[in-house]
Design a protein around this motif. Sequence first.
Motif, PDB file in Angstrom:
ATOM      1  N   VAL A 190      76.180  12.332  32.128  1.00 39.19           N
ATOM      2  CA  VAL A 190      76.381  13.553  31.001  1.00 39.19           C
ATOM      3  C   VAL A 190      76.929  13.989  31.197  1.00 39.19           C
ATOM      4  O   VAL A 190      78.033  14.342  30.347  1.00 39.19           O
ATOM      5  N   ALA A 191      77.315  15.261  33.067  1.00 39.94           N
ATOM      6  CA  ALA A 191      78.135  15.777  32.575  1.00 39.94           C
ATOM      7  C   ALA A 191      79.424  16.110  33.241  1.00 39.94           C
ATOM      8  O   ALA A 191      80.511  15.601  32.126  1.00 39.94           O
ATOM      9  N   SER A 192      79.409  13.985  33.096  1.00 44.75           N
ATOM     10  CA  SER A 192      81.080  13.490  33.127  1.00 44.75           C
ATOM     11  C   SER A 192      81.455  13.465  31.480  1.00 44.75           C
ATOM     12  O   SER A 192      82.509  13.558  31.078  1.00 44.75           O
ATOM     13  N   LEU A 193      80.810  12.980  30.919  1.00 47.96           N
ATOM     14  CA  LEU A 193      80.495  12.850  29.085  1.00 47.96           C
ATOM     15  C   LEU A 193      81.383  14.455  28.894  1.00 47.96           C
ATOM     16  O   LEU A 193      81.889  14.710  27.802  1.00 47.96           O
ATOM     17  N   VAL A 194      80.292  15.209  28.844  1.00 47.34           N
ATOM     18  CA  VAL A 194      80.411  16.738  28.155  1.00 47.34           C
ATOM     19  C   VAL A 194      81.415  17.069  28.404  1.00 47.34           C
ATOM     20  O   VAL A 194      82.447  18.156  28.125  1.00 47.34           O
ATOM     21  N   VAL A 195      81.638  17.499  30.095  1.00 45.05           N
ATOM     22  CA  VAL A 195      83.065  17.996  30.297  1.00 45.05           C
ATOM     23  C   VAL A 195      84.446  17.068  30.238  1.00 45.05           C
ATOM     24  O   VAL A 195      85.360  17.363  30.274  1.00 45.05           O
ATOM     25  N   ARG A 196      83.875  15.833  30.320  1.00 48.45           N
ATOM     26  CA  ARG A 196      84.757  14.459  30.057  1.00 48.45           C
ATOM     27  C   ARG A 196      86.145  15.391  31.110  1.00 48.45           C
ATOM     28  O   ARG A 196      87.559  14.142  31.000  1.00 48.45           O
ATOM     29  N   THR A 197      85.485  14.706  32.474  1.00 49.87           N
ATOM     30  CA  THR A 197      85.673  14.324  33.787  1.00 49.87           C
ATOM     31  C   THR A 197      84.981  13.256  33.829  1.00 49.87           C
ATOM     32  O   THR A 197      83.814  12.984  35.238  1.00 49.87           O
ATOM     33  N   PRO A 198      85.650  12.240  34.219  1.00 51.11           N
ATOM     34  CA  PRO A 198      85.197  10.873  34.426  1.00 51.11           C
ATOM     35  C   PRO A 198      85.326  11.002  36.432  1.00 51.11           C
ATOM     36  O   PRO A 198      84.209  10.716  37.028  1.00 51.11           O
ATOM     37  N   GLY A 199      86.282  11.625  37.341  1.00 53.47           N
ATOM     38  CA  GLY A 199      86.598  12.157  38.220  1.00 53.47           C
ATOM     39  C   GLY A 199      85.276  12.685  38.133  1.00 53.47           C
ATOM     40  O   GLY A 199      84.705  13.050  39.958  1.00 53.47           O
ATOM     41  N   LEU A 200      84.372  13.258  38.173  1.00 54.28           N
ATOM     42  CA  LEU A 200      83.063  14.169  38.268  1.00 54.28           C
ATOM     43  C   LEU A 200      82.106  12.885  39.121  1.00 54.28           C
ATOM     44  O   LEU A 200      81.422  13.400  40.203  1.00 54.28           O
ATOM     45  N   MET A 201      82.607  11.839  39.069  1.00 49.85           N
ATOM     46  CA  MET A 201      81.643  11.144  39.685  1.00 49.85           C
ATOM     47  C   MET A 201      81.637  10.979  40.848  1.00 49.85           C
ATOM     48  O   MET A 201      80.950   9.694  41.727  1.00 49.85           O
ATOM     49  N   MET A 204      67.316  16.053  29.933  1.00 50.13           N
ATOM     50  CA  MET A 204      66.805  14.023  29.473  1.00 50.13           C
ATOM     51  C   MET A 204      67.136  13.510  30.086  1.00 50.13           C
ATOM     52  O   MET A 204      66.988  12.090  30.161  1.00 50.13           O
ATOM     53  N   GLY A 205      68.939  13.598  30.467  1.00 51.35           N
ATOM     54  CA  GLY A 205      69.698  12.586  30.840  1.00 51.35           C
ATOM     55  C   GLY A 205      69.298  11.838  32.092  1.00 51.35           C
ATOM     56  O   GLY A 205      68.619  10.944  32.260  1.00 51.35           O
ATOM     57  N   GLY A 206      69.263  13.035  32.762  1.00 46.96           N
ATOM     58  CA  GLY A 206      68.502  12.517  34.158  1.00 46.96           C
ATOM     59  C   GLY A 206      67.229  11.492  33.991  1.00 46.96           C
ATOM     60  O   GLY A 206      66.920  11.177  35.086  1.00 46.96           O
ATOM     61  N   GLY A 241      73.626  21.023  42.705  1.00 40.69           N
ATOM     62  CA  GLY A 241      73.075  19.588  42.506  1.00 40.69           C
ATOM     63  C   GLY A 241      72.345  18.797  43.234  1.00 40.69           C
ATOM     64  O   GLY A 241      71.491  18.437  42.330  1.00 40.69           O
ATOM     65  N   ILE A 242      72.050  19.287  43.411  1.00 36.54           N
ATOM     66  CA  ILE A 242      71.108  18.760  44.886  1.00 36.54           C
ATOM     67  C   ILE A 242      69.791  19.698  44.448  1.00 36.54           C
ATOM     68  O   ILE A 242      69.373  20.738  45.286  1.00 36.54           O
ATOM     69  N   LYS A 243      68.491  18.928  44.779  1.00 37.88           N
ATOM     70  CA  LYS A 243      66.978  18.902  44.709  1.00 37.88           C
ATOM     71  C   LYS A 243      66.037  19.023  45.333  1.00 37.88           C
ATOM     72  O   LYS A 243      66.727  17.449  46.155  1.00 37.88           O
ATOM     73  N   LEU A 244      65.025  19.455  45.384  1.00 32.46           N
ATOM     74  CA  LEU A 244      64.254  18.592  46.386  1.00 32.46           C
ATOM     75  C   LEU A 244      63.505  18.044  45.162  1.00 32.46           C
ATOM     76  O   LEU A 244      62.775  16.974  46.074  1.00 32.46           O
ATOM     77  N   ASN A 257      69.982  11.674  39.870  1.00 30.58           N
ATOM     78  CA  ASN A 257      71.379  12.201  40.258  1.00 30.58           C
ATOM     79  C   ASN A 257      72.525  11.878  38.949  1.00 30.58           C
ATOM     80  O   ASN A 257      73.294  12.118  38.924  1.00 30.58           O
ATOM     81  N   VAL A 258      72.401   9.998  38.981  1.00 29.15           N
ATOM     82  CA  VAL A 258      73.689   8.768  38.038  1.00 29.15           C
ATOM     83  C   VAL A 258      73.533   9.722  36.509  1.00 29.15           C
ATOM     84  O   VAL A 258      74.267   9.805  36.228  1.00 29.15           O
ATOM     85  N   GLY A 259      72.165  10.261  36.213  1.00 31.61           N
ATOM     86  CA  GLY A 259      71.998   9.801  34.435  1.00 31.61           C
ATOM     87  C   GLY A 259      71.922  11.577  34.894  1.00 31.61           C
ATOM     88  O   GLY A 259      73.397  11.914  33.194  1.00 31.61           O
ATOM     89  N   GLN A 260      71.752  12.434  35.192  1.00 28.98           N
ATOM     90  CA  GLN A 260      73.098  13.983  35.077  1.00 28.98           C
ATOM     91  C   GLN A 260      74.600  13.791  34.591  1.00 28.98           C
ATOM     92  O   GLN A 260      74.447  14.914  35.017  1.00 28.98           O
TER      93      GLN A 260
END
Length: 176
Positions: A117-128, A75-77, A27-30, A111-114
């Motif tokens: 989206v990831a938390s919603l897709v995998v249904r894992t709020p702890g991902l935040m 798109m989310g990010g 997830g870390i990008k330049l 990063n927040v947007g992605q």
Amino acid sequence: MALLAAVAVVLGYFEGIIIAFMFLPPGIKLGLANTVLLYSVYLLGPGYSVILMILKVVLTGFMSGNLAAAFLYSMGGGALSLGMMLLVKKLGGNDKVSIVGVSVVGAVFHNVGQLLVASLVVRTPGLMLYIFPLLISAVVTGVITGLAGRQIVRVLRLPGAPDPLSSKTKDPGEDT
């Protein structure tokens, strides 16, 4: 627009190659392509910036071979990032928030947007919880891309055009 979209896609692709050799956490990008978006935000205005962001997301999705997932996360990010950059630039003006500050805001909210989206897709709020290391990297990379974007905007503006980074300059697309 086609040229800017192509440059953004190529920078994103080039960034992927660089990151493969840097062994950074996922997830870390330049954010190299953000320099193109900063150029658009400061010299072309909101409408063109939205089109550019969508073109980049769609083209990058096609190149990844996984259009649905790439499109959803990017798109989310991208949408949240661009929306916040435009809002901060508009509300803060050039005298309160520099292009570097706008870039940092864009990096953070990408990063927040992605992650949302990831938390919603995998249904894992702890991902935040992964937001904390991502925020640190977003500030660092946002400063770097903001500094690069500042130079690009100054060098690539039309000859004789006012400096869009000056507090005395109107935003592109604003009514007179």
